[in-house]
Scaffold this motif. Structure first.
Motif, PDB file in Angstrom:
ATOM      1  N   ARG A 104       0.820  -1.210   0.000  1.00 16.56           N
ATOM      2  CA  ARG A 104       0.000   0.000   0.000  1.00 16.56           C
ATOM      3  C   ARG A 104       0.851   1.256   0.000  1.00 16.56           C
ATOM      4  O   ARG A 104       0.429   2.296  -0.500  1.00 16.56           O
TER       5      ARG A 104
ATOM      6  N   ARG B  50      -7.848   1.130  12.918  1.00 18.61           N
ATOM      7  CA  ARG B  50      -8.069   2.584  12.941  1.00 18.61           C
ATOM      8  C   ARG B  50      -6.774   3.375  12.952  1.00 18.61           C
ATOM      9  O   ARG B  50      -6.765   4.575  12.677  1.00 18.61           O
TER      10      ARG B  50
ATOM     11  N   GLU C 270      -2.214   3.060  12.331  1.00 20.21           N
ATOM     12  CA  GLU C 270      -1.163   2.252  11.719  1.00 20.21           C
ATOM     13  C   GLU C 270       0.204   2.672  12.231  1.00 20.21           C
ATOM     14  O   GLU C 270       0.400   3.804  12.698  1.00 20.21           O
TER      15      GLU C 270
ATOM     16  N   ALA D 174      -5.055   5.714   9.997  1.00 19.50           N
ATOM     17  CA  ALA D 174      -4.802   5.064   8.715  1.00 19.50           C
ATOM     18  C   ALA D 174      -4.975   6.025   7.549  1.00 19.50           C
ATOM     19  O   ALA D 174      -4.149   6.064   6.626  1.00 19.50           O
ATOM     20  N   GLU D 175      -6.034   6.835   7.583  1.00 21.66           N
ATOM     21  CA  GLU D 175      -6.281   7.752   6.467  1.00 21.66           C
ATOM     22  C   GLU D 175      -5.279   8.898   6.421  1.00 21.66           C
ATOM     23  O   GLU D 175      -5.043   9.490   5.361  1.00 21.66           O
ATOM     24  N   GLU D 176      -4.641   9.227   7.561  1.00 14.84           N
ATOM     25  CA  GLU D 176      -3.693  10.338   7.593  1.00 14.84           C
ATOM     26  C   GLU D 176      -2.396  10.008   6.859  1.00 14.84           C
ATOM     27  O   GLU D 176      -1.720  10.906   6.357  1.00 14.84           O
TER      28      GLU D 176
ATOM     29  N   ARG E  22      -2.018   8.388   4.027  1.00 13.71           N
ATOM     30  CA  ARG E  22      -2.185   8.693   2.604  1.00 13.71           C
ATOM     31  C   ARG E  22      -2.195  10.206   2.368  1.00 13.71           C
ATOM     32  O   ARG E  22      -1.564  10.704   1.436  1.00 13.71           O
ATOM     33  N   LYS E  23      -2.899  10.931   3.242  1.00 13.81           N
ATOM     34  CA  LYS E  23      -2.953  12.390   3.098  1.00 13.81           C
ATOM     35  C   LYS E  23      -1.561  13.007   3.275  1.00 13.81           C
ATOM     36  O   LYS E  23      -1.150  13.876   2.502  1.00 13.81           O
TER      37      LYS E  23
END
Length: 454
Positions: free
Chosen positions: A135, A149, A151, A211-213, A215-216
């Motif tokens: 990923r 939630r 990583e 987790a979403e941070e 990628r951002k």
């Protein structure tokens, strides 16, 4: 703590080395005399030759006093029977290696009816770890905690990295990165950084966040986060099967190269959506056009031969494939990799040992009323990340972190509260119901209160 390990193979040996280093009283049981002799000569354990599922043998060895009983032989049935016998004799916790897919689907039955505390499928665990690595092209390790939630990502700073020669204060204030760098390894030495720490090329970073941070944040840093579209796998074993299955579900095109005719035909029949090529991987590379190689996002070498995996991985790296991963069992063979190589290596034995050790520590610590959810060991145990579930009995709750002092080489990585992942600042507090990730270097933490200085 008294721990028994049945099976002195690669996974059993990896476990024994780590457990002996941690100071546990360890007994290893194996049918083969040569295995027992080798274990006795290389690891500080009690070795016994015999059947690890035998009621008489386990009774004579006082398995009833075992805090943890681990069965990791090559036989699923022997592992299940060993754990059942140990449980009936009074062992507190039992862990079984089970690889068969049909058996793995019966996890609930084994836990509820047979008293097995944990079931580990090393091949599936390894495949999932590889998938997490894929990923993030620059990541060399990715772990998830708090049920996905948050990583933990390991990556190396290179000369062209936007993080090189910048202090952590500068990164946080000027670059808008909502991640926390919990630990840095520089020239083999690990330390907890502070705001004044300037990152250098070659540093290995351990970062935590939602987790979403990731990628951002990686997008802000202009680091590659391209979704996988085409993946090539060398070798058709169980790990490759599980990995291909996950990748196909995520929409990636998977090409699997397997030299053995029977295995190639078996995989092709089981996975009609994968492209299965019966060929030698290096020969197949030679037949690929430059466009085909350029459109390959990742290459994973998963054969049983370490040397072949490394050669194939080095060739893939030389062709400019962005993400290259090689399976390896003997770490001594890593010496062939040149400094600065982008090749990630993964060991089924280490993955299994890490999962068992982490889960085992959480079970043993739970008896002391501390809810350790999970544990991640890095750098042969020098760095540990421990996930605690916090309740109202814990100390230092509802106090701003700026008013508390942590012990040296300990850092609070993040706090998960309901659906939010919080990067801790001075005004944040630990509250009942939170999940906290704690990073430690050079020490073992059994309880949450152990992180605070008196």
């Amino acid at each position: 703590m008294k721990i028994f390990v049945v099976g002195g193979g690669k996974i059993g040996t990896a476990l024994a080395v780590h457990l002996a280093r941690d100071g546990y009283t360890l007994t290893v049981i194996d049918r083969e005399g040569s295995v027992v002799d080798c274990m006795s000569n290389t690891v500080d354990v009690i070795s016994f030759q015999g059947n690890g599922a035998s009621y008489g043998i386990l009774k004579d060895l006082n398995v009833s006093e075992a805090d943890m009983f681990i069965a990791v032989t090559d036989s699923d049935e022997l592992n299940i029977l060993s754990c059942l016998t140990a449980h009936m004799l009074g062992a507190k916790h039992t862990i079984a290696r089970i690889r068969d897919v049909d058996y793995s689907r019966q996890n609930r039955f084994y836990k509820d009816k047979l008293g097995i505390s944990m079931i580990i499928n090393p091949e599936l665990a390894t495949a999932l770890e590889i998938y997490r690595l894929l990923r993030f092209p620059l990541a060399t390790r990715v772990e998830v905690f708090a049920r996905g939630r948050a990583e933990l990502v390991e990556m190396t700073v290179n000369d062209k990295s936007p993080l090189a020669e910048r202090s952590l204060i500068e990164i946080n204030r000027n670059m808008g990165i909502n991640l926390l760098i919990c630990a840095v390894v520089r020239q083999g030495q690990a330390f907890v950084p502070n705001g004044e720490t300037v990152l250098k090329s070659g540093d290995v970073l351990y970062m935590t966040g939602a987790a979403e941070e990731f990628r951002k944040s990686f997008k802000k840093l202009k680091l590659p986060i391209k979704p996988l579209q085409s993946v090539m796998i060398s070798g058709g074993g169980r790990i490759s099967y599980y990995l291909a299955e996950v990748l196909i579900k995520q929409g990636a095109k998977v090409t699997l190269v397997e030299k053995n005719k029977a295995m190639a035909e078996e995989i092709s029949a089981a996975m009609p959506k994968a492209v299965v090529m019966r060929d030698d991987t290096l020969a197949y590379f030679d037949s690929m056009s430059g466009t085909d190689i350029a459109n390959t996002d990742a290459f994973i070498a998963m054969t049983e031969n370490d040397e072949y995996n490394l050669i194939a991985a080095m060739f893939a790296e030389s062709q400019g494939i962005n993400k290259v991963i090689s399976r390896i069992s003997a770490k001594s063979r890593l010496k062939v990799l040149q400094p600065g190589s982008r090749i990630c290596t993964i060991s089924r034995e280490d993955v299994a040992a890490d999962r068992i050790l982490g889960y085992g520590r959480s079970l043993l610590n739970a008896e002391d009323n501390d809810a350790v959810e999970s544990l991640y060991r890095l750098m042969d145990g020098k760095i540990e990340f421990i996930e605690f579930k916090i309740d109202e009995k814990d100390r230092n709750l509802n106090i701003p972190l700026k008013n508390l002092r942590l012990k040296k080489n300990i850092l609070l990585g993040c706090i998960i509260r309901d659906v939010r992942t919080i990067i801790p600042r001075g005004d944040d507090m630990l509250m009942p119901g939170d999940t906290a990730l704690v990073a430690t270097i050079g020490r073992q933490i059994a309880r949450l209160e152990d992180i605070f200085a008196d």
